[in-house]
Design an enzyme around this catalytic site. Structure first.
Site, PDB file in Angstrom:
ATOM      1  N   GLU A   5      -2.391   7.072   7.787  1.00 34.42           N
ATOM      2  CA  GLU A   5      -3.329   7.868   6.992  1.00 34.42           C
ATOM      3  C   GLU A   5      -4.211   8.657   7.924  1.00 34.42           C
ATOM      4  OE1 GLU A   5      -5.669   5.330   4.453  1.00 34.42           O
ATOM      5  OE2 GLU A   5      -3.983   4.981   3.096  1.00 34.42           O
ATOM      6  N   HIS A  34     -13.998  -3.473   8.852  1.00 40.38           N
ATOM      7  CA  HIS A  34     -13.251  -3.239   7.612  1.00 40.38           C
ATOM      8  C   HIS A  34     -13.375  -4.366   6.599  1.00 40.38           C
ATOM      9  CE1 HIS A  34     -11.663   0.048   9.863  1.00 40.38           C
ATOM     10  NE2 HIS A  34     -10.959  -0.730  10.662  1.00 40.38           N
ATOM     11  N   LYS A  43       0.842  -1.201   0.000  1.00 45.08           N
ATOM     12  CA  LYS A  43       0.000   0.000   0.000  1.00 45.08           C
ATOM     13  C   LYS A  43       0.880   1.255   0.000  1.00 45.08           C
ATOM     14  CE  LYS A  43      -3.705  -2.006   2.923  1.00 45.08           C
ATOM     15  NZ  LYS A  43      -4.422  -2.807   1.978  1.00 45.08           N
ATOM     16  N   ARG A  66      -6.460  -8.500  -8.598  1.00 41.67           N
ATOM     17  CA  ARG A  66      -7.061  -9.823  -8.750  1.00 41.67           C
ATOM     18  C   ARG A  66      -8.551  -9.659  -8.991  1.00 41.67           C
ATOM     19  NH1 ARG A  66      -9.872  -9.806  -3.805  1.00 41.67           N
ATOM     20  NH2 ARG A  66      -8.757  -8.698  -2.165  1.00 41.67           N
TER      21      ARG A  66
END
Ligand code: ADP
Ligand code: ADP
Ligand code: MG
Length: 676
Positions: A200, A235, A116, A292
């Site tokens: 973040e 999540h 990420k 994917r």
């Protein structure tokens, strides 16, 4: 096109890929672990190769064994599905080294997007909007602590190599930062083998919108519109839909442009998903890209009318994308729910065991069901506990929701605990129906979603009791025929007592109450009484598990499934569990029926001493189960006939409570008098 492919996955996604391969005339090789020797994907493929013991790190994550299986079966390509090795760049490289096509993007795209952190560094160069934060290579504690100050509160710490909603910590107070960082790093290391994190800004109450993109090896790249996956729990996506609700055309355009930009940045080939969150002000931020096929791809297939697995196979074989951007349309609305073997009343603990009964909605142009298990298959503790995905569609969201309400009402699961009632509550929730939900929805309305064990209404008790009576009558008939005494009092329903009308008394535990039910035969009909409620049952038909009763002004229908401990009734879309107190057998025997015909713990069957059809007397050893080096002998708790043996010698019983042998009590054990 390929002639033969290997599918390096299991469960519903392996079955999903087999489905398309078969339609295209491509032969399939399944791989399976010990636990999946009899699994649906293993049975459906043209060939199946064992790749190791049940734990996934010895089987579905064992690249060497998977590649060897592909080479030995002559498979030209490997489809990795999702999860497992699907985003593993080393595996993609190993395929290439072995001369096998990896159906997915090139190794570099997987590697960059698999981090990420690196993905964000690259996206920044392509001016894709990012959630503000720190994604630098310097992972020292001082640097991360300083960066956290710059990012500000609240913030989220994420495992750079993370996935599946794991390895994240939300920090709302700097005093917690140090310990949150340490635990995120530990989880990142143990779950993903890499302690690197990124920071973040934590966006409050965002929506999760993602864009499906598709590229080919000739430089073409298109998007297939967006999906809204805001309905999440911890999540992890629970319900997904396409198109996204409450999105403006400007936002939509903005998302597509950013997603295509992200794809171009890595010369993307194959199916990929670019994920964004949208804050409450409507601003769009990139969070990650999944290289994917996605779990929720069926909603995109529904609104575009395309088969994404077919596209993957064509692109993997070097063909051009089947359609250009202008020819791809989004029509109608589709919703997917993930049906899991988990118990919402026990903090969503996975529930494993034998699926004693599984009824999924009947597919139609509006209902699609993707599953990797059938009735009598097991949900094992080794893998993801997904039972099925139900996808419904309609010209509008309202109609797709109506279809979903119906489809969920048609779904019946007995043997493991499922999340159907939980999904039903979400789908029926006004805030979900209006589309005004974000990623915190299930938390915010938690109180509305918890299952409250409702006591069964009279109709449900009638269905259960009548099913038992009909079963006893059938048993009596069989017994009478077997003993060649058709005139025996067991020959028909009317014979349970010779002088007075048959009368049955049933005691059920339901919710937190104990209910007594009486059924009295009254010539051709029955009278039901419970408490002050009395109703006449004019006719009863039983077909398999379905019981249909004719009452004076209406007919009612439900499914009744008995397990050693419970009677499950599915009626009008609800699932009721009754605990019978069986008065036909003495308390002691009932106890034994409940306690001893099922596996006391997981283990291996080492001996089976009886055959189906055999008459056994109480105490006769039936089967031996070995668990943790201790032998457990399962003996007959009453005189009876063996009607089913569910395990053979050498087979593994995967969970406690799984039924091993079915024994029907011999008729003489049913004392007619004690039933009144
Ligand atoms: P999607 O984004 O396609 O909805 P999820 O995040 O729900 O994907 O994950 C899809 C499947 O892959 C789930 O079964 C999940 O447990 C598994 N999975 C996701 N990421 C990883 C990972 N990094 N390692 C192993 N399994 C993963
Ligand atoms: P994973 O790889 O586990 O799928 P993602 O980065 O895609 O991780 O995030 C998963 C979910 O976590 C998102 O869908 C969203 O609900 C939440 N999330 C991620 N980043 C943020 C953020 N910066 N602020 C708020 N929520 C976030
Ligand atoms: Mg994600």
């Amino acid at each position: 096109m390929f002639e033969k492919i290997l599918i390096a996955n299991r469960g519903e996604i392996a079955c999903r890929i087999i489905h398309t391969a078969r339609r295209l005339g491509v032969r399939t090789v399944a791989v399976y672990s010990s636990a999946d020797a009899g699994a649906l994907h293993t049975r459906q493929a043209d060939e199946a190769v064992w790749i190791g013991p049940s734990p996934s790190n010895q089987s579905y994550l064992n690249s060497a064994h998977i590649i060897a299986a592909a080479l030995s079966t002559g498979a030209q390509a490997i489809h990795p599905g999702y999860g497992f090795l699907s985003e593993n760049a080393d595996f993609a490289q190993a395929c290439a080294d072995a001369g096998i096509v990896f159906i997915g993007p090139d190794v570099n795209a997987i590697r960059v997007m698999g981090s990420k952190r690196e993905a964000k560094i690259l996206m920044e160069r392509y001016a894709v909007p990012l959630v503000p934060g720190y994604y630098g290579a310097d992972q020292s504690e001082e640097q991360l602590t300083q960066a956290a100050r710059n990012v500000g509160l609240p913030l989220i710490i994420k495992a750079s190599a993370g996935g599946g909603g794991r390895g994240m910590r939300i920090v709302r107070d700097f005093a917690e930062f140090g310990s949150a960082l340490a635990s995120a790093q530990r989880e990142a290391q143990s779950a993903f083998g890499d302690p690197a994190v990124l920071l973040e800004r934590y966006v409050e109450n965002p929506r999760h919108i993602e864009v499906q993109i598709f590229g080919d090896s000739h430089g073409n790249l298109v998007h297939l519109f967006e999906r809204d996956c805001s309905l999440q729990r911890r999540h992890q996506k629970v319900i997904e839909e396409a198109p996204a609700v409450l999105l403006s055309d400007i936002q939509r355009k903005h998302l597509f442009t950013a997603a295509l930009e992200a794809g171009r940045a890595v010369n993307y080939i194959g199916a990929g998903t670019v994920e964004f969150i949208i804050d409450q002000a409507g601003e769009v931020f990139f969070i990650e890209m999944n290289t994917r096929l996605q779990v929720e791809h069926p909603v995109t297939e529904s609104v575009t009318g395309l088969d994404l697995v077919e596209w993957q196979l064509r692109v993997g074989a070097g063909e051009l994308l089947p359609l250009g951007q202008d020819a791809i349309e989004c029509r109608g609305h589709a919703i997917e729910v993930r049906v899991y073997a988990e118990d919402p009343s026990q903090d969503f603990k996975p529930s494993t065991g034998l699926l004693q009964h599984l009824r999924l909605p009947v597919p139609s142009p509006h209902v699609r069901v993707d599953t990797g298990v059938g009735s009598q298959d097991s949900v094992t503790p080794f893998y993801d506990a997904m039972i099925a995905k139900i996808i419904t569609a309609g010209p509008t969201r309202v109609e797709a929701l109506q279809q979903m309400t119906r489809a969920l009402a048609e779904t019946e699961i007995v043997g493991v605990t499922g999340n159907i009632a939980y999904l039903q509550k979400i789908v029926a929730h006004p805030a979900y129906q209006t589309g005004g939900f974000n990623t915190h929805f299930v938390e915010d309305v938690r109180g509305d979603l918890l299952p409250e064990p409702a006591p069964a209404p009279d109709v449900v008790l009638m269905l259960a009791a009548m099913r038992t009576v009909v079963g006893l009558a059938a048993q009596a008939k069989t017994e009478a025929a077997r003993t060649a005494e058709p005139a025996s009092p067991w020959a028909g329903l009317t014979g349970f007592r010779l002088n007075t009308p048959p009368r049955f008394e049933f005691h059920y535990g339901t919710g937190d109450v104990h209910i007594v039910v009486f059924l009295t035969q009254d010539r051709a009909s029955w009278r039901y009484t419970s408490g002050s409620h009395t109703e006449s049952i004019e006719a009863c038909e039983v077909a398999g598990q379905v019981v249909r009763l004719t009452l004076p002004m209406r007919t009612i229908q439900g499914a009744v499934i008995s397990t050693p401990r419970e009677i499950h009734v599915f009626y009008a879309g609800d699932h009721y569990r009754l605990e019978p107190v069986d008065l036909l057998q003495s308390g002691e025997v009932a106890e034994e029926v409940a306690g001893k015909m099922v596996a006391p713990m997981p283990g291996a069957v080492t001996a089976v001493m009886v055959k189906v059809g055999e008459q056994v007397t109480r105490g006769k050893p039936l089967l031996v189960l070995e668990a943790m080096k201790i032998e457990h002998t399962i003996s007959a708790p009453f005189d009876g006939i063996v009607t089913e043996i569910r395990f053979a010698v050498g087979e593994q019983v995967l969970a406690e409570g799984v039924e091993l042998i079915k024994l029907e009590p011999s008729a003489p054990a049913l004392d007619a008098d004690s039933a009144s």
